[in-house]
Design a protein around this motif. Structure first.
Motif, PDB file in Angstrom:
ATOM      1  N   ASN B 241       0.810  -1.216   0.000  1.00 15.39           N
ATOM      2  CA  ASN B 241       0.000   0.000   0.000  1.00 15.39           C
ATOM      3  C   ASN B 241       0.848   1.272   0.000  1.00 15.39           C
ATOM      4  OD1 ASN B 241      -1.702  -2.104   1.985  1.00 15.39           O
ATOM      5  ND2 ASN B 241      -2.903  -1.100   0.401  1.00 15.39           N
ATOM      6  N   GLY B 242       2.081   1.137   0.408  1.00 21.77           N
ATOM      7  CA  GLY B 242       2.954   2.307   0.445  1.00 21.77           C
ATOM      8  C   GLY B 242       4.391   1.877   0.600  1.00 21.77           C
ATOM      9  N   TYR B 288       5.235   8.370  10.516  1.00 27.69           N
ATOM     10  CA  TYR B 288       4.538   7.952   9.300  1.00 27.69           C
ATOM     11  C   TYR B 288       3.117   7.588   9.689  1.00 27.69           C
ATOM     12  CZ  TYR B 288       3.584   5.343   4.968  1.00 27.69           C
ATOM     13  OH  TYR B 288       3.053   4.896   3.788  1.00 27.69           O
ATOM     14  N   GLN B 289       2.207   7.846   8.794  1.00 29.07           N
ATOM     15  CA  GLN B 289       0.813   7.516   9.062  1.00 29.07           C
ATOM     16  C   GLN B 289       0.316   6.554   8.000  1.00 29.07           C
ATOM     17  OE1 GLN B 289      -1.201  11.323   9.373  1.00 29.07           O
ATOM     18  NE2 GLN B 289      -0.787  11.386  11.578  1.00 29.07           N
ATOM     19  N   ALA B 290      -0.458   5.577   8.437  1.00 30.63           N
ATOM     20  CA  ALA B 290      -0.963   4.573   7.508  1.00 30.63           C
ATOM     21  C   ALA B 290      -2.329   4.105   7.978  1.00 30.63           C
ATOM     22  CB  ALA B 290      -0.005   3.386   7.460  1.00 30.63           C
ATOM     23  N   VAL B 383       5.001   4.817  13.824  1.00 24.82           N
ATOM     24  CA  VAL B 383       4.024   4.696  12.748  1.00 24.82           C
ATOM     25  C   VAL B 383       2.641   4.763  13.396  1.00 24.82           C
ATOM     26  CG1 VAL B 383       3.102   3.228  10.917  1.00 24.82           C
ATOM     27  CG2 VAL B 383       5.577   3.301  11.354  1.00 24.82           C
ATOM     28  N   THR B 384       1.875   5.757  12.997  1.00 22.97           N
ATOM     29  CA  THR B 384       0.524   5.908  13.533  1.00 22.97           C
ATOM     30  C   THR B 384      -0.467   5.326  12.529  1.00 22.97           C
ATOM     31  OG1 THR B 384       1.192   7.913  14.694  1.00 22.97           O
ATOM     32  CG2 THR B 384      -1.181   7.551  14.403  1.00 22.97           C
ATOM     33  N   ALA B 390      -7.083   0.049   4.896  1.00 28.07           N
ATOM     34  CA  ALA B 390      -6.305   0.195   3.668  1.00 28.07           C
ATOM     35  C   ALA B 390      -7.024  -0.466   2.503  1.00 28.07           C
ATOM     36  CB  ALA B 390      -4.932  -0.443   3.852  1.00 28.07           C
ATOM     37  N   THR B 391      -6.977   0.193   1.382  1.00 30.31           N
ATOM     38  CA  THR B 391      -7.492  -0.400   0.160  1.00 30.31           C
ATOM     39  C   THR B 391      -6.437  -0.245  -0.931  1.00 30.31           C
ATOM     40  OG1 THR B 391      -8.582   1.679  -0.387  1.00 30.31           O
ATOM     41  CG2 THR B 391      -9.937  -0.023   0.659  1.00 30.31           C
TER      42      THR B 391
END
Lengths: 168, 584
Positions: B241-242, B288-290, B383-384, B390-391
């Protein structure tokens, strides 16, 4: 009988094994992965050694997420008598034991020849081999071989003259 | 009192010592695990601070250096300083007059493109204090160069720092004359000078560039950047996803003062300069945000001079994908990632639930005075993970451990050589002279145990006082007895070379070495007689103390290629040689 599964019994067997001295040098004269195993009066003819090998890892060195080294233990033993000759036992088990003797971690079965068991993730530990009634039994049998991990040879220099400002 | 002057030849332990070691009472001296928390001066906790200590550019080296918690400086070393003049960048320039370092940008290049890369002074602000340091194109890390596999780019390097420099393209199997090895493939680029490199990228993966002059200064102070080489295959890696490209580094500081460097050669030569301020992409904290369920691909590079990392993401599951020069034969789940200096690993991390996941470096340090292991946890960032999902959801793909058959096929022609005797053997060792007496005395008695990997500098006072004038790190050819640059190895292009490396545990100061070979790729086929189960092409390999590691080198790229330890201070103290691959 001296070698029992108690802390005092193990400590005493360590003294006896070390005092024997006939089994050669220990600690500083071996490599950083080598463990000299000492016999006890329970089976005095037994000889053995162990070597720490990093457990399989993509990184060359194997550690846990919190940084403890993760080793397999390659045990080489000879003259282990039939377990039943020492009592109601069916197999030999290798244990990793914390230095305060409080935690016993079953590493796996060993026999005469080379046996690879593990893994162990203790910083300092003893390797103990004892006959047991089964592969899953709790530790109960007498110690027949034991040794100290190389890390166990780390010494305290807190009171050494070098740290008290006294020239040696 | 009789003063002992001779070296320790034999060391023994009393029975009482042996029994006493098992006493539980000893454990009470072990400090609890330490966690500095995100954004804190990670390694500074418990550091012994000297009241009234002042330090700045141009000051003398008589300052004490930060000591680990519970570790006293040896009285016999107090007041000593490394010999020679000291160096800090900018010769006393006011950092406020320098341009502020900027975050890294991504530079996408295609075949034939040209990039100007300028090394220059910048102002970096760490925990509120400004320092004169270095950067490429004003960025720390330097620009992320993103190219396609088999592209060739031109890099016009401009040296505008106050030291000679040169650019090395770490891990890239490029034309030898552009390798950037000063003294082997080119002269150093003087301050104010320029050099044009043509860099060809035959292999997909993660690489990095850095100077090959005084790495202990230039690399440590910001001259590093990544190159990400994309495969034409759209499913070369699993879906994610990233992605995040992280360069892990450290700086050695005493409060708000950067510990200066040796002007004529490295200090901290015994075990390399291990920083106490840990940095991600040059910053002391990473964020980082996810969304929930994200699979994030992390491209990790260790740019530290000496520190080996053991990083994880707060228990989030991880999957190892690739390393230096290729993917692994088989993907595998891992609990953490161990990176020696200069190594790269590509891992996928899945964040299954909303919350905060700390990126931590967790190791077991050794207190050499107390003879104890001490857990250390440094939080490098967070990482928050937010509540949204997630898609696409790649949970299934993440749980699948792929086998990369093309990697295995590529290795197949090397397998017949796995078990043959080594063609060449190097012993890794060290020679010293004129070290402080207290250092020699301690190091000759503290020999009962050497950890396979020293994760931190347990005795920074002794280490600081060791310079390249006193310590010579050695690669010794076991067949000829020749050492370092006196070794004259030639192999024909296209040959497969089996190289055995043995890290001598009985040297004066055994420690791990990350050995790097320029311009080629190699396989670790066994460690201490145990065959590697999951192969991957490497350019840098960690050799723990006492270990014997067998490598197979694919000597396919002609030229004179450096083979050296990537601990910057070990390299600066001679631990290098050249492998000549003669054109076929």
């Amino acid at each position: 009988m001296i070698a029992r599964s108690t802390a005092w019994g193990l400590a005493w067997s360590i003294v006896l094994g070390s005092a024997g001295g006939a089994q050669g040098a220990v600690g500083p004269n071996l490599g950083p992965y080598d463990i000299r195993l000492f016999a006890t009066p329970a089976a005095p003819a037994v000889t053995g050694s162990a070597r720490l090998v990093f457990a399989p890892s993509p990184f060359g060195v194997s550690v846990t997420a919190d940084g403890h080294a993760l080793y397999d233990v390659r045990v080489t033993a000879a003259n282990l008598p039939a377990p039943a000759s020492l009592g109601p036992y069916a197999t030999y088990i290798a244990w990793a034991v914390s230095t305060d003797l409080a935690h016993w971690v079953r590493l796996g079965p060993v026999a005469n020849g080379v046996s690879t068991v593990g893994p162990v993730d203790l910083d300092k530990f003893l390797v103990v081999i004892s006959p047991e009634s089964s592969l899953v039994a709790a530790h109960a049998g007498p110690t027949v071989l034991h040794g100290t991990s190389p890390s166990g040879w780390l010494q305290s220099f807190l009171t050494h003259p070098l740290f008290r400002g006294i020239p040696e | 009192m009789t003063r002992r002057l001779g070296p320790s030849l034999l060391i023994g332990l009393s029975l009482g010592t042996l029994v006493g070691r098992t006493a539980p009472a000893l454990a009470q001296t072990t400090p609890p695990p330490q966690d500095s928390g995100a954004g804190a001066m990670s390694g500074m906790k418990g550091m012994a601070m000297s009241p009234g200590m002042q330090m700045g550019p141009g000051a003398s080296m008589s300052m004490p250096i930060p000591m680990p918690a519970g570790m006293p400086m040896m009285p016999g070393l107090i007041g000593l300083a490394p010999p020679g003049a000291v160096f800090l960048p900018g010769a006393g320039v006011d950092p406020a007059t320098l341009p502020a370092a900027a975050p890294r940008t991504v530079v996408r290049l295609t075949d034939g493109d040209t990039l100007d890369l300028t090394a220059a002074l910048v102002r970096r602000t760490i925990h509120g204090h400004a320092y004169a340091m270095y950067a490429f194109n004003g960025q720390v890390p330097g620009p992320l160069i993103r190219v396609g596999q088999n592209a060739t780019i031109v890099v016009r390097f401009h040296n505008r720092i106050d030291l000679p420099s040169a650019m090395h393209w770490h891990g890239v199997r490029l034309d030898n004359r552009y390798d950037g090895s000063v003294g082997v493939t080119q002269d150093a680029v003087p301050a104010g000078g320029d050099f044009v490199y043509r860099v060809h990228f035959p292999d997909a993966g993660l690489y990095w560039y850095h100077p090959h002059v005084r790495e202990d200064i230039e690399q440590a102070l910001g001259l590093f950047g990544n190159m990400l080489v994309d495969s034409p295959s759209h499913d070369y890696y699993p879906p994610a996803n990233g992605d995040q490209v992280l360069m892990l580094g450290d700086l050695l500081m005493q409060a708000d003062t950067l510990i200066p460097f040796g002007a004529t050669g490295p200090d901290f030569v015994l075990m390399g300069r291990v920083g106490n301020v840990l940095l991600v992409n040059g910053e002391p904290s990473y964020a980082y945000q996810a969304p929930t369920g994200s699979v994030v691909r992390y491209y990790l590079t260790n740019v530290s001079s000496s520190r080996t990392y053991n990083v994880s993401f707060g228990g989030a599951p991880m999957k190892i994908i690739a390393s230096d020069v290729s993917r692994f034969e088989h993907e595998a789940s891992v609990a953490s990632v161990v990176l020696a200096p200069a190594e790269r690993y590509i891992v996928d991390v899945r964040f299954p639930r909303a919350g905060r996941y700390a990126l931590v470096n967790a190791i077991q340090a050794i207190n050499h005075v107390r003879g104890e292991f001490v857990p250390e946890v440094d939080t490098l960032g967070v990482v928050t993970v937010g509540p949204a999902h997630a898609t696409p959801d790649y949970a299934t793909q993440f749980a699948t451990l792929r086998t990369n058959r093309d990697v295995a096929r590529d290795i197949d022609r090397f397998r017949p050589a796995f078990d043959r005797p080594p063609d060449k053997t190097l012993r890794l060792t060290v020679a010293t002279n004129a070290l402080p007496l207290a250092t020699v005395q301690f190091m000759t008695i503290d020999t009962a145990y050497f950890a396979p990997v020293e994760w931190v500098d347990g005795m920074p006072d002794m280490n600081w006082l060791s310079t390249s004038a006193q310590v010579r790190w050695i690669l010794r050819d076991e067949s000829s007895g020749k050492e370092n640059m006196d070794i004259d190895w030639h192999v024909p292009q296209g040959s497969i070379v089996k190289l055995r490396l043995f890290n001598d545990p009985r040297s004066f100061h055994p420690m791990q070495h990350p050995i790097h070979l320029h311009g080629q790729r190699m396989l670790v086929v066994s460690r201490d007689g145990v065959k590697t189960e999951d192969l991957v092409w490497k350019d840098t390999v960690i050799i723990p103390v006492g270990s014997t590691v067998d490598l197979l080198i694919d000597a396919s790229n002609p030229g004179a290629w450096m083979l050296h330890c990537h601990v910057a201070e070990h390299l600066g103290a001679g631990m290098m040689t050249v492998l000549h691959v003669d054109p076929g």
